[in-house]
Motif scaffolding. Structure first.
Motif, PDB file in Angstrom:
ATOM      1  N   GLY A 186       6.277  -6.465  -6.939  1.00 51.45           N
ATOM      2  CA  GLY A 186       5.522  -6.179  -5.692  1.00 51.45           C
ATOM      3  C   GLY A 186       5.787  -6.732  -4.816  1.00 51.45           C
ATOM      4  O   GLY A 186       5.633  -8.189  -5.345  1.00 51.45           O
ATOM      5  N   HIS A 187       5.648  -6.862  -3.411  1.00 57.92           N
ATOM      6  CA  HIS A 187       5.567  -7.767  -2.156  1.00 57.92           C
ATOM      7  C   HIS A 187       3.544  -8.344  -2.433  1.00 57.92           C
ATOM      8  O   HIS A 187       3.566  -8.970  -1.519  1.00 57.92           O
ATOM      9  CB  HIS A 187       5.388  -7.855  -1.414  1.00 57.92           C
ATOM     10  N   LEU A 188       2.866  -7.621  -3.015  1.00 56.19           N
ATOM     11  CA  LEU A 188       1.815  -7.894  -3.032  1.00 56.19           C
ATOM     12  C   LEU A 188       0.608  -6.565  -4.284  1.00 56.19           C
ATOM     13  O   LEU A 188       1.084  -6.351  -4.857  1.00 56.19           O
ATOM     14  CB  LEU A 188       0.620  -7.256  -1.908  1.00 56.19           C
ATOM     15  N   CYS A 189      -0.269  -7.466  -4.708  1.00 52.35           N
ATOM     16  CA  CYS A 189      -1.204  -6.477  -5.297  1.00 52.35           C
ATOM     17  C   CYS A 189      -2.040  -5.362  -5.147  1.00 52.35           C
ATOM     18  O   CYS A 189      -2.697  -5.700  -3.905  1.00 52.35           O
ATOM     19  CB  CYS A 189      -1.959  -7.620  -6.614  1.00 52.35           C
ATOM     20  N   THR A 190      -1.556  -4.478  -5.437  1.00 53.93           N
ATOM     21  CA  THR A 190      -2.835  -3.216  -4.866  1.00 53.93           C
ATOM     22  C   THR A 190      -4.312  -2.951  -6.438  1.00 53.93           C
ATOM     23  O   THR A 190      -3.110  -2.176  -6.961  1.00 53.93           O
ATOM     24  CB  THR A 190      -2.897  -2.472  -4.133  1.00 53.93           C
ATOM     25  N   SER A 191      -5.173  -3.391  -6.423  1.00 50.63           N
ATOM     26  CA  SER A 191      -6.627  -3.291  -7.448  1.00 50.63           C
ATOM     27  C   SER A 191      -7.072  -1.926  -6.746  1.00 50.63           C
ATOM     28  O   SER A 191      -8.224  -2.191  -6.321  1.00 50.63           O
ATOM     29  CB  SER A 191      -6.706  -4.081  -7.875  1.00 50.63           C
ATOM     30  N   VAL A 192      -6.917  -1.067  -7.138  1.00 46.84           N
ATOM     31  CA  VAL A 192      -7.394  -0.044  -7.070  1.00 46.84           C
ATOM     32  C   VAL A 192      -9.020   0.437  -8.156  1.00 46.84           C
ATOM     33  O   VAL A 192      -8.596   0.643  -9.217  1.00 46.84           O
ATOM     34  CB  VAL A 192      -6.962   1.529  -6.969  1.00 46.84           C
ATOM     35  N   ASN A 193      -9.878   1.030  -7.057  1.00 42.02           N
ATOM     36  CA  ASN A 193     -11.237   1.280  -8.489  1.00 42.02           C
ATOM     37  C   ASN A 193     -11.837   0.719  -9.673  1.00 42.02           C
ATOM     38  O   ASN A 193     -12.194  -0.465  -9.211  1.00 42.02           O
ATOM     39  CB  ASN A 193     -10.635   3.051  -8.919  1.00 42.02           C
ATOM     40  N   HIS A 194     -11.182   0.740 -10.558  1.00 34.39           N
ATOM     41  CA  HIS A 194     -11.808   0.282 -11.781  1.00 34.39           C
ATOM     42  C   HIS A 194     -10.189  -0.949 -12.579  1.00 34.39           C
ATOM     43  O   HIS A 194     -10.576  -1.732 -13.346  1.00 34.39           O
ATOM     44  CB  HIS A 194     -11.531   1.578 -13.127  1.00 34.39           C
ATOM     45  N   LEU A 228      -3.659   7.400  -1.884  1.00 33.74           N
ATOM     46  CA  LEU A 228      -5.404   6.782  -1.693  1.00 33.74           C
ATOM     47  C   LEU A 228      -5.908   8.208  -1.124  1.00 33.74           C
ATOM     48  O   LEU A 228      -5.668   8.976  -0.377  1.00 33.74           O
ATOM     49  CB  LEU A 228      -5.913   6.211  -1.167  1.00 33.74           C
ATOM     50  N   LYS A 229      -7.785   7.941  -1.743  1.00 30.35           N
ATOM     51  CA  LYS A 229      -8.556   9.182  -1.861  1.00 30.35           C
ATOM     52  C   LYS A 229      -9.705   8.984  -1.264  1.00 30.35           C
ATOM     53  O   LYS A 229     -10.064   7.734  -2.059  1.00 30.35           O
ATOM     54  CB  LYS A 229      -8.416  10.820  -2.732  1.00 30.35           C
ATOM     55  N   LYS A 230     -10.306   9.923  -0.383  1.00 27.77           N
ATOM     56  CA  LYS A 230     -11.399   9.277   0.007  1.00 27.77           C
ATOM     57  C   LYS A 230     -12.650   8.730  -1.239  1.00 27.77           C
ATOM     58  O   LYS A 230     -12.687   9.797  -2.328  1.00 27.77           O
ATOM     59  CB  LYS A 230     -12.311  10.556   0.680  1.00 27.77           C
ATOM     60  N   GLY A 231     -13.140   7.891  -0.880  1.00 23.40           N
ATOM     61  CA  GLY A 231     -14.067   7.492  -1.955  1.00 23.40           C
ATOM     62  C   GLY A 231     -13.616   6.067  -2.960  1.00 23.40           C
ATOM     63  O   GLY A 231     -14.360   5.455  -3.495  1.00 23.40           O
ATOM     64  N   ASP A 232     -11.952   6.375  -2.525  1.00 23.31           N
ATOM     65  CA  ASP A 232     -11.281   5.143  -3.445  1.00 23.31           C
ATOM     66  C   ASP A 232     -11.548   3.722  -2.718  1.00 23.31           C
ATOM     67  O   ASP A 232     -12.037   3.415  -1.723  1.00 23.31           O
ATOM     68  CB  ASP A 232      -9.345   5.329  -3.378  1.00 23.31           C
ATOM     69  N   ILE A 233     -11.755   2.559  -3.800  1.00 25.35           N
ATOM     70  CA  ILE A 233     -11.741   1.487  -3.606  1.00 25.35           C
ATOM     71  C   ILE A 233     -10.566   0.628  -3.326  1.00 25.35           C
ATOM     72  O   ILE A 233      -9.856   0.807  -4.551  1.00 25.35           O
ATOM     73  CB  ILE A 233     -13.283   0.586  -3.983  1.00 25.35           C
ATOM     74  N   VAL A 234      -9.708  -0.222  -2.876  1.00 26.31           N
ATOM     75  CA  VAL A 234      -8.643  -0.940  -3.409  1.00 26.31           C
ATOM     76  C   VAL A 234      -8.459  -2.270  -2.861  1.00 26.31           C
ATOM     77  O   VAL A 234      -9.237  -3.021  -1.608  1.00 26.31           O
ATOM     78  CB  VAL A 234      -7.566  -0.093  -2.664  1.00 26.31           C
ATOM     79  N   ASN A 235      -8.548  -3.033  -3.031  1.00 28.54           N
ATOM     80  CA  ASN A 235      -8.442  -5.327  -3.348  1.00 28.54           C
ATOM     81  C   ASN A 235      -7.440  -4.781  -2.965  1.00 28.54           C
ATOM     82  O   ASN A 235      -5.815  -4.975  -4.146  1.00 28.54           O
ATOM     83  CB  ASN A 235      -8.569  -6.025  -4.526  1.00 28.54           C
ATOM     84  N   VAL A 236      -6.361  -5.674  -1.954  1.00 29.53           N
ATOM     85  CA  VAL A 236      -5.501  -5.597  -1.439  1.00 29.53           C
ATOM     86  C   VAL A 236      -4.709  -7.184  -1.808  1.00 29.53           C
ATOM     87  O   VAL A 236      -6.283  -8.444  -1.077  1.00 29.53           O
ATOM     88  CB  VAL A 236      -4.317  -4.850  -0.238  1.00 29.53           C
ATOM     89  N   ASP A 237      -3.572  -8.441  -2.664  1.00 29.59           N
ATOM     90  CA  ASP A 237      -3.570  -9.025  -2.217  1.00 29.59           C
ATOM     91  C   ASP A 237      -2.925 -10.048  -2.201  1.00 29.59           C
ATOM     92  O   ASP A 237      -1.886  -9.526  -2.721  1.00 29.59           O
ATOM     93  CB  ASP A 237      -3.391  -9.412  -3.836  1.00 29.59           C
ATOM     94  N   VAL A 238      -3.106 -10.449  -0.843  1.00 28.22           N
ATOM     95  CA  VAL A 238      -1.278 -10.988  -0.260  1.00 28.22           C
ATOM     96  C   VAL A 238      -1.271 -12.475  -0.709  1.00 28.22           C
ATOM     97  O   VAL A 238      -1.676 -13.228  -0.297  1.00 28.22           O
ATOM     98  CB  VAL A 238      -1.349 -11.145   0.550  1.00 28.22           C
ATOM     99  N   THR A 239      -0.018 -13.701  -0.901  1.00 30.72           N
ATOM    100  CA  THR A 239       0.632 -14.447  -0.869  1.00 30.72           C
ATOM    101  C   THR A 239       1.599 -14.812  -0.235  1.00 30.72           C
ATOM    102  O   THR A 239       3.114 -14.299  -0.876  1.00 30.72           O
ATOM    103  CB  THR A 239       0.060 -15.008  -2.754  1.00 30.72           C
TER     104      THR A 239
END
Length: 271
Positions: free
Chosen positions: A71-79, A91-102
Motif C-alpha cells: 500500500g501507499h499508506l497504512c489503514t488500521s481499522v478497529n482492533h 468502512l461502516k458507522k462506528g468504525d475507527i481507523v488510523n491512517v499512517d502516511v510517510t
C-alpha cells in the motif's frame, strides 16, 4: 547507537517532507466517511503524493523477513494495531481507523505522521480511546527538550495511558527519521524518567503511541506478513507526529491546517 543530527539544510528538508506528509492526511480527510473503502483511501493518498511530487515510503517497503508492503499508506481499522493493508471492505458507522502516511521528497527526505478518524457516530469507548491516545502523544511531545532523556517521553505516555485504564503496545515504537525511513533512536512509549539517550538539538524522530482498550498483547493477523491486531480483539488507536529537538524545546514538524485542535494543556506547538 548512531543518531543523525540534522544541520540547517537537513532541518529545512525535514520541514518540507513533514509538511507534505501532513497535507496528504488533510487531502484525504473529507473523504473518510461511512462507505469508503481503505483501498480508496490509499488511492486518494497516492493521488495527492503524485500531485505533490512526493512518493510513498511504504509501497514496496521490505525490511528483512517481510514481504513487500503493497500500500501507499497504512489503514488500521478497529482492533488492528498497525500496518493494516488497504482493502475493498467499506468502512461502516462506528468504525475507527488510523491512517499512517510517510512520503519521500525529491531531495530524499522522509516525513511521517498518522491520525485517527472516527467513522460516523462511534461508541463512547472508541471516542475516549482515540482522544486519550491523542493526549498521550502530546504529553510525550512536551517532554522533548535538550538534556531530556528518551525515557522521559515513554514514562509520560505510559503513566497517562495506564492511569486511564489503557495499555501500551510495546513491540512497536517511534523512531529517528531523516533521509532514511527508520533511523536511531528508537522512541519507546513506556519507560523510566531519566533513562535512555539524551536529547540534543537537531534530532528528528517520531512519537507514535499505540494504546489498547484491553490488554497490550498483540499478534499477527493471518499470513500477510504485516497486519498486527490486539490479541483480545479490543480496540486500538494510534497518533503520530514527527518532532524536531530545538535549542530550547521542540518543534512539531507534521502540523498542518487540517491537524486536530491541540489538547487544552498544550499551549504551543514549538518551544
Amino acid at each position: 547507537m548512531s543518531i543523525t543530527i540534522k544541520d540547517a539544510q537537513g532541518i529545512a528538508g525535514m520541514r518540507e517532507a513533514c509538511r507534505l506528509a501532513s497535507e496528504v492526511l488533510d487531502y484525504i480527510a473529507p473523504h473518510i466517511k461511512p462507505g469508503i473503502t481503505t483501498a480508496e483511501i490509499d488511492r486518494l493518498g497516492a493521488e495527492c503524493m503524485a500531485a505533490q511530487g512526493t512518493v510513498s515510503a511504504t509501497i514496496g517497503y521490505q525490511p528483512p523477513g517481510y514481504p513487500p508492503y503493497p500500500g501507499h499508506l497504512c489503514t488500521s481499522v478497529n482492533h488492528v494495531v498497525c500496518h493494516g493493508i488497504p482493502n475493498d471492505k467499506p468502512l461502516k458507522k462506528g468504525d475507527i481507523v488510523n491512517v499512517d502516511v510517510t512520503v519521500i521528497t525529491k531531495d530524499g527526505w522522509y516525513g511521517d505522521n498518522s491520525r485517527m478518524y472516527l467513522i460516523g457516530e462511534c461508541s463512547i469507548a472508541a471516542k475516549r480511546l482515540s482522544q486519550l491516545t491523542f493526549e498521550s502523544m502530546w504529553l510525550g511531545i512536551q517532554q522533548v527538550k535538550p538534556g531530556a532523556r528518551l525515557g522521559d517521553i515513554g514514562h509520560a505516555i505510559q503513566k497517562f495511558a495506564e492511569g486511564h485504564g489503557l495499555s501500551v503496545v510495546r513491540e512497536f515504537c517511534g523512531h529517528g527519521i531523516g533521509q532514511k525511513f527508520h533511523e536511531d533512536p528508537q522512541v519507546l512509549h513506556y519507560g523510566r524518567p531519566g533513562t535512555g539517550e539524551e536529547l540534543v538539538p537537531g534530532m528528528t524522530f517520531t512519537i507514535e503511541p499505540m494504546l489498547n482498550l484491553g490488554k497490550r498483547d498483540i499478534k499477527e493477523l493471518g499470513k500477510d506478513g504485516w497486519t498486527i491486531i490486539t490479541k483480545d480483539h479490543s480496540l486500538s488507536a494510534q497518533w503520530e507526529h514527527t518532532v524536531l529537538v530545538t535549542e530550547t524545546g521542540y518543534d512539531v514538524l507534521t502540523l498542518s491546517a487540517g491537524s486536530p485542535a491541540l489538547p487544552a494543556f498544550v499551549t504551543a506547538t514549538t518551544t
